[in-house]
Write an enzyme that holds these catalytic residues in place. Sequence first.
Site, PDB file in Angstrom:
ATOM      1  CB  THR A   1       3.416   7.817  -1.836  1.00 41.45           C
ATOM      2  OG1 THR A   1       4.769   8.186  -2.108  1.00 41.45           O
ATOM      3  CG2 THR A   1       2.686   7.582  -3.147  1.00 41.45           C
TER       4      THR A   1
ATOM      5  N   GLY B   1       0.767  -1.232   0.000  1.00 43.31           N
ATOM      6  CA  GLY B   1       0.000   0.000   0.000  1.00 43.31           C
ATOM      7  C   GLY B   1       0.802   1.289   0.000  1.00 43.31           C
TER       8      GLY B   1
ATOM      9  CE  LYS C   1      17.577   9.870   9.466  1.00 40.13           C
ATOM     10  NZ  LYS C   1      17.444  10.700  10.697  1.00 40.13           N
TER      11      LYS C   1
ATOM     12  CB  VAL D   1       7.858   7.955   5.851  1.00 45.30           C
ATOM     13  CG1 VAL D   1       8.973   8.954   5.660  1.00 45.30           C
ATOM     14  CG2 VAL D   1       7.321   7.474   4.513  1.00 45.30           C
TER      15      VAL D   1
ATOM     16  CD  GLU E   1       7.257  -0.506  10.566  1.00 46.50           C
ATOM     17  OE1 GLU E   1       6.649  -0.965  11.534  1.00 46.50           O
ATOM     18  OE2 GLU E   1       7.893  -1.206   9.778  1.00 46.50           O
TER      19      GLU E   1
HETATM   20 MO1  MOS Z   1       5.729  -3.792   9.479  1.00 42.51          MO
HETATM   21  S1  MOS Z   1       4.915  -4.333  11.307  1.00 42.51           S
HETATM   22  O1  MOS Z   1       7.319  -4.322   9.703  1.00 42.51           O
HETATM   23  O2  MOS Z   1       4.858  -4.676   8.328  1.00 42.51           O
END
Ligand code: MOS
Length: 715
Positions: free
Chosen positions: A611, A473, A678, A680, A682
């Site tokens: 995105t 996604g 880096k 983006v 999580e």
């Molecule tokens: Mo993420 S929890 O590493 O899909």
Amino acid sequence: MSPPSVIGQPISRVDGRSKVTGAAKYAAEFDPGPRLGHGVVVTSTIAGGVIATIDTAAAETAAGVVAVLTHRNAPKLPYREHKADVDPEDGERLHVLQDDRVHHHGQPVALVVANTFEQATHGASLVRVTYHEEPALTDFGQAETRAVPPGARREDGGHPGETRRGNADAALAAAAVRVVAEYVIPREQHNPIELHATIAAWEDVTLTLWDKTQWVDNVRDEMAAVFGIPIENVRVVSPFGGGAFGSALRPWPHVTLAAMAARHVDRPVKIVLTRRQMYGSTGYRPHTVQRVALGAERTGRLVALHHEGIAETSTYEQYTESLLDATRLLYSCPNVTTRYRVAPMNVNTPTPMRAPGEASGLFALECAMDELAVALDMDPVQLRVRNDAERDEDADLPFSSRALRECFRVGAERFGWERRDPRPTSMRDTSGRLVGYGCASATYPVSVEAASARVQLLVDGSAIVSSAASDMGPGTYTSMTQVAAETLGLPLHRVTFELGDTRMPTAPVHGGSITMASVGSAVQAACTKARRQAFARAKRPSADLVEVLRQLDYSVDVTVHNEPDDAADHYSMHAFGAVFAEVVVDAALGTVRVPRIVGAYGAGRIINPKTAHSQAIGGMVMGIGMALLEHTVVDARSGRVVNSDLAGYLVPVNADVRDLEAIFVDEHDPHVNPLGVKGVAEITLVGVAAAIANAVHHATGRRVRELPITAEKLV
Ligand code: MOS
């Protein structure tokens, strides 16, 4: 003339049209031919014990049913040892239908294969199972008292039971100001909209799987191990993912069941888990109880930090995550201890769910920091800025870059933090409802894994770039197309990026926010090499790659394997952010609304601001869910999830979401990777629930330390 730079441009998704027209194919939509059989799983109704009897007679004679597989007739599979870094280090994955043992409620105990999904569903309803039930541990309160330190070692990348620097106990005892509090986060479920699904088809000795997965290469390796066949004999295809958030990192038992059944009935077999089954079969964010103790000087300087957490895990695998990792490096503090415990229970194994560890751990730490700000009568932004760390005091390394202060400055300004009256219950909206402002820090580690990419430069002046990566996604197709086009010096429309097939060059897991850095670096390296080769082969000099390609007799075809450099040995690499939330609370009803969230992030170079912004506001929406709605309710008596559907498990809908804004501060990090990115994905969930909880405290004077913050906890 080289085309204008496309890295950094807000390019719309290159796969957008295929998604909205339905042309994009998800796992369950592939068509392996008219002989496709449909598998429906029968799951256990107890949490622990053994199967006494299974009566399959009625199912076997039901219309359209082709086969019923149980532990009695299922083939014994080799289940060779195989662990990827998405698997818990300690313990062994569930061996599906290999014996009569039941480890948790919702465990697969039979599979009915029929000509249609409806026939299989009916057949599954006819399977009768009886059990010899045994005492099972399904009450977290009980399990907590038997929690154990994780076995994994920190040196191996595990999450240790204890860490310490300085002497937190002594420093805490001597501190001028102290905060001690306990925070609870319930089990949470990923709930991607696309259901988990697998189609398996055998052709002689080779197995093809169309699977919902965040890592095709690992599904291949795992299935090869489970069935004891060479990895060359397994192909896994997964071009699109309809959300996952971690739920598709590991291949779950239904993947094995599909392949097992397909071989058994000698037909392709499709299994689509039901929403309800996903609660027992695809992992979840573990229920955690955390205790935080902070000690500070009157100036706000932290002198002691103690953070401990207990999390549920299964009886057969010890799942751990980076629950306490960020605590060790987020703030400067000479005395820090962390203590991790896991509580084995008769449940299915938890799994990473977006920002696994950081999202939970920083909920506790960042609420405690807010409590400390209140105790100090100090502005919460100022408290965080005062304790900003100059270097990673845990790893004893400099940060490759760290924009925490800048994020708080930019975010506070954008949010209008200066309008905040620090006194709780002091602010109201025009209709008299309580208004609160809260903030929190965010951080997430940056890591780069080895990855490969292939570049084909065709004589028509176009390029096909591929890597066995995933796109659940975030926009991998789009961002990789941008990196490739920029590096090759081709316009976007001449570049096609392909992913999600084990026939493509290897890619790491699509998780941990590493895809942009890892696959992006491989794409960049491969494109650099391909472009150089094309120019070296040019018959006539030209500065234009399209011109050069049109002169060639045959295409350029290069594959590059990119290994990360040793930057991680010299620098501590993390993204940082600051999250601000406004809440409006109806004091009489206890309802909390979130009219605004502003997040500011230092996440390195942003390949695609459009995105990336979508990622960020998606993380914030998930944070609203975590703060106010999400709760997998487990019946402590039986281990059964009682709200295993989207009617009972609440996630934010449009009406819950108002203004969300993400700002990416300028950050040029020369160390993280050549692209300077880096990740983006999580970090944008991290801190959101804490900022909302802190805003609720500011609005109401009520400190809710147990998520979700529901009306009954406020009135
Ligand atoms: Mo993420 S929890 O590493 O899909």
